[in-house]
Motif scaffolding. Sequence first.
Motif, PDB file in Angstrom:
ATOM      1  N   ALA A   1      32.896  41.687 -61.114  1.00  0.00           N
ATOM      2  CA  ALA A   1      33.601  42.298 -59.982  1.00  0.00           C
ATOM      3  C   ALA A   1      32.822  43.413 -59.317  1.00  0.00           C
ATOM      4  N   THR A   2      32.227  44.297 -60.099  1.00  0.00           N
ATOM      5  CA  THR A   2      31.538  45.444 -59.502  1.00  0.00           C
ATOM      6  C   THR A   2      30.188  45.036 -58.925  1.00  0.00           C
ATOM      7  N   ARG A   3      29.403  44.291 -59.689  1.00  0.00           N
ATOM      8  CA  ARG A   3      28.060  43.927 -59.251  1.00  0.00           C
ATOM      9  C   ARG A   3      28.087  42.983 -58.044  1.00  0.00           C
ATOM     10  N   HIS A   4      28.987  42.001 -58.019  1.00  0.00           N
ATOM     11  CA  HIS A   4      28.954  40.964 -56.985  1.00  0.00           C
ATOM     12  C   HIS A   4      30.043  41.086 -55.923  1.00  0.00           C
ATOM     13  N   LEU A   5      31.102  41.863 -56.213  1.00  0.00           N
ATOM     14  CA  LEU A   5      32.187  41.984 -55.241  1.00  0.00           C
ATOM     15  C   LEU A   5      32.381  43.420 -54.760  1.00  0.00           C
ATOM     16  N   GLY A   6      31.658  44.354 -55.367  1.00  0.00           N
ATOM     17  CA  GLY A   6      31.778  45.755 -54.955  1.00  0.00           C
ATOM     18  C   GLY A   6      33.106  46.376 -55.331  1.00  0.00           C
ATOM     19  N   LEU A   7      33.732  45.909 -56.418  1.00  0.00           N
ATOM     20  CA  LEU A   7      35.059  46.385 -56.788  1.00  0.00           C
ATOM     21  C   LEU A   7      35.011  47.140 -58.118  1.00  0.00           C
ATOM     22  N   PRO A   8      35.445  48.400 -58.139  1.00  0.00           N
ATOM     23  CA  PRO A   8      35.650  49.065 -59.433  1.00  0.00           C
ATOM     24  C   PRO A   8      36.886  48.469 -60.081  1.00  0.00           C
ATOM     25  N   VAL A   9      36.932  48.476 -61.406  1.00  0.00           N
ATOM     26  CA  VAL A   9      37.986  47.718 -62.073  1.00  0.00           C
ATOM     27  C   VAL A   9      38.246  48.277 -63.459  1.00  0.00           C
ATOM     28  N   HIS A  10      39.436  47.993 -64.011  1.00  0.00           N
ATOM     29  CA  HIS A  10      39.680  48.300 -65.418  1.00  0.00           C
ATOM     30  C   HIS A  10      40.364  47.120 -66.089  1.00  0.00           C
ATOM     31  N   PHE A  11      40.226  47.070 -67.411  1.00  0.00           N
ATOM     32  CA  PHE A  11      40.723  45.948 -68.215  1.00  0.00           C
ATOM     33  C   PHE A  11      41.330  46.514 -69.492  1.00  0.00           C
ATOM     34  N   MET A  12      42.435  45.915 -69.939  1.00  0.00           N
ATOM     35  CA  MET A  12      43.040  46.338 -71.201  1.00  0.00           C
ATOM     36  C   MET A  12      43.613  45.132 -71.939  1.00  0.00           C
ATOM     37  N   ARG A  13      43.523  45.173 -73.253  1.00  0.00           N
ATOM     38  CA  ARG A  13      44.261  44.247 -74.118  1.00  0.00           C
ATOM     39  C   ARG A  13      45.072  45.106 -75.066  1.00  0.00           C
ATOM     40  N   VAL A  14      46.389  44.975 -74.972  1.00  0.00           N
ATOM     41  CA  VAL A  14      47.292  45.892 -75.669  1.00  0.00           C
ATOM     42  C   VAL A  14      48.309  45.109 -76.491  1.00  0.00           C
ATOM     43  N   HIS A  15      48.578  45.588 -77.689  1.00  0.00           N
ATOM     44  CA  HIS A  15      49.592  44.977 -78.543  1.00  0.00           C
ATOM     45  C   HIS A  15      50.992  45.363 -78.052  1.00  0.00           C
ATOM     46  N   ARG A  16      51.986  44.566 -78.421  1.00  0.00           N
ATOM     47  CA  ARG A  16      53.366  44.848 -78.009  1.00  0.00           C
ATOM     48  C   ARG A  16      53.771  46.272 -78.374  1.00  0.00           C
ATOM     49  N   SER A  17      53.246  46.805 -79.458  1.00  0.00           N
ATOM     50  CA  SER A  17      53.567  48.166 -79.888  1.00  0.00           C
ATOM     51  C   SER A  17      53.003  49.229 -78.953  1.00  0.00           C
ATOM     52  N   GLY A  18      52.131  48.823 -78.037  1.00  0.00           N
ATOM     53  CA  GLY A  18      51.494  49.777 -77.123  1.00  0.00           C
ATOM     54  C   GLY A  18      50.110  50.208 -77.550  1.00  0.00           C
ATOM     55  N   VAL A  19      49.649  49.733 -78.703  1.00  0.00           N
ATOM     56  CA  VAL A  19      48.328  50.134 -79.213  1.00  0.00           C
ATOM     57  C   VAL A  19      47.230  49.377 -78.476  1.00  0.00           C
ATOM     58  N   VAL A  20      46.226  50.125 -78.016  1.00  0.00           N
ATOM     59  CA  VAL A  20      45.104  49.545 -77.280  1.00  0.00           C
ATOM     60  C   VAL A  20      44.138  48.884 -78.260  1.00  0.00           C
ATOM     61  N   HIS A  21      43.837  47.607 -78.031  1.00  0.00           N
ATOM     62  CA  HIS A  21      42.860  46.896 -78.855  1.00  0.00           C
ATOM     63  C   HIS A  21      41.511  46.810 -78.150  1.00  0.00           C
ATOM     64  N   LYS A  22      41.507  46.636 -76.838  1.00  0.00           N
ATOM     65  CA  LYS A  22      40.268  46.600 -76.059  1.00  0.00           C
ATOM     66  C   LYS A  22      40.524  47.266 -74.719  1.00  0.00           C
ATOM     67  N   ALA A  23      39.507  47.925 -74.189  1.00  0.00           N
ATOM     68  CA  ALA A  23      39.667  48.569 -72.877  1.00  0.00           C
ATOM     69  C   ALA A  23      38.306  48.808 -72.255  1.00  0.00           C
ATOM     70  N   TYR A  24      38.279  48.753 -70.936  1.00  0.00           N
ATOM     71  CA  TYR A  24      37.058  49.038 -70.172  1.00  0.00           C
ATOM     72  C   TYR A  24      37.483  49.560 -68.802  1.00  0.00           C
ATOM     73  N   GLU A  25      36.726  50.502 -68.259  1.00  0.00           N
ATOM     74  CA  GLU A  25      37.005  50.970 -66.896  1.00  0.00           C
ATOM     75  C   GLU A  25      35.754  51.553 -66.258  1.00  0.00           C
TER      76      GLU A  25
END
Length: 496
Positions: free
Chosen positions: A316-340
Amino acid sequence: MVAFDVTPDTADAPDAIAVGRRIRHLRREQGLTLDDLGRRVGRAGSQLSLVENGRREPKLSLLRALAEALGVEVADLVGAEPPTRRAALEIAWERVQRSPLYASLRLPEVRVGPRTPTEVLEALLGLHGEVVRRATETAATPEEARRANRELREDMRRRDNYYPDIEAAADGLLTAVGHTAGPLSQRVIGELAEHLGFSVHRVDDMPRSVRSVTDMRHRRFYVPLDGSVAGHDARTVVLQTIGHQVLGHTEPTSYADFLRQRVEVNYFAAALMVPQRTAVPLLQRAKARRELDVEDLRDSYAVSQETAAHRFTNLATRHLGLPVHFMRVHRSGVVHKAYENDGVRFPTDATGAIEGQTVCRHWTVRVVFGASDGSAPYRQYTDTPTGTYWCTAHLDRRPGPFGPGAADGDFSVAVGVPYAHVRWFRGRETTERSRSRCPDPTCCRRPPAELAQRWEGHAWPSARAHSHLLATLPPGTFPGVDDTEVYEFLEEHAPR
C-alpha cells in the motif's frame, strides 16, 4: 546525576518536533517574531507556532519558503541533530509528554518556555527516565524477546513494511517454474521445491514443537499431513520452509535473528501467494475506481483474510502512496500482531511492546465481535487522540484448544487508514462511528461508575493464569524446539 537520552528517535527522518525546534532556533537567532517570519512566508504567526511546537508537520513548499526567509538550506531545517543541547532537552521533553506512558500517569502538561531553567528540564527528564526504568523492570518478561520484537517492528516501519529483495526472490522463483497468474496450487508448490532440489513429505507424526523440519542431508521438507499449523493456510508452512532456503538463512545467532528470519519467511510466503507483479496492477486499478478492498486480494488469490490484509500493508505505501495500519486481535482484546506507519497510537507497555497489550474497546478491531457474524466486513470511523481513522475488520475464526467454535480461536483482522485517505476505499460511506480516548483509563479501562458502585466489593473473579507470562525464553538455537525429538524424527523418516 541520573542519565537520560536526548538523542533523536531516528537519524534518517527527524520528526515534526525536531524540525519545529530548528526553525524556532534560527528565527530567534535572527531576532524575528513569529509574525515577522509569517509575513515573509505568507502565513499567519499562529500557523507557524503550530509548526514550531511540532503540532503540525510542514509541507515541503513551506519548508522551502522558511529556508529562504531564514537564509538557510532546507537541509538545515530537517537535520537530524538538534541545534543546541537546550533544544535537545526541549525535544526530549515534548516527546515524553506525547508518550503513552506519560498519558497513563494523567499528569498535567508542563509547558516549556524560554524562561524555564535548563536544570528543571534536566530534572523532569531524569525523573521520567527513572519511571521508565522501574516500569521496564516489572514489564520485561522475557525482556530479550520484547526488545527484539520492538526493534524489528521499528525496522518494518522504516521500510514501510516493504522488502524489495524478498519481492525479487519470490518473483524469480515464480518465474523459474512458469507460474504467471492465479492462486498458487499445491502442484506449483511441489514444483517450487523441486526447482530447489527438495521434495515435500507430509507426515502425521511431526514433532510437537515445530512447524516443519528440513532434512538437509537428504533434501527433504517434512510438513504436517494436513499441511496446516494452528489453522493457517495449508500452503503457508511449505512456502515458509522453502523461504529459509531461498533467503539463505543459517542457524540464528540470537533471538532477534530468529525473529527476523520468521518475519522474512512469512513475507516470502505471502509474496509467493499474492505476487507483486499481478497484485499491484489489481490494487492500482481499484484505487483509480476508488474501490480499494482487502477482500479483493483475498478472493483473487484464494488466501486467508490475514494474509490478504498483511500483504496489503506490504504494497500500500510503496505502490499506492497510502499510510496504513494492521492488527490481529483476539476476542479478549489482546493484540497478537500489529503494524503501522500512519500515526495510529497502539497500546504499549513501558518497553514499547505492542503484542500482548489490550486494545481499546471502541476500536473497529474489537467492535466487530459484537457487530458482525463474520460473513461480511465491518467498517467504522474511530476518532482517537491522534486523529480519525477508518478501518475495515473481518472475523477470523479458527479452532481453539477446546475444538471448533471455542472462543480462544476467535480473532479479528483489521486494516485502517487515516481519514484523509479513506476516499480510495470501498465501504467509506459507512455511518458507523466511535470515539476512543485511550490511553486515558477513563475511556474503557475502568468500568462505568454506576456499574462499579453496584458491584465493587461483591465480585471475586478467578483469573485464568497464562503460564507463558511467567516463562523465560526457551533455550537452544531455535527457541522452544526439542532437539532430541527432532533428531529422532529425522532418524525415523530418513531413507534407508
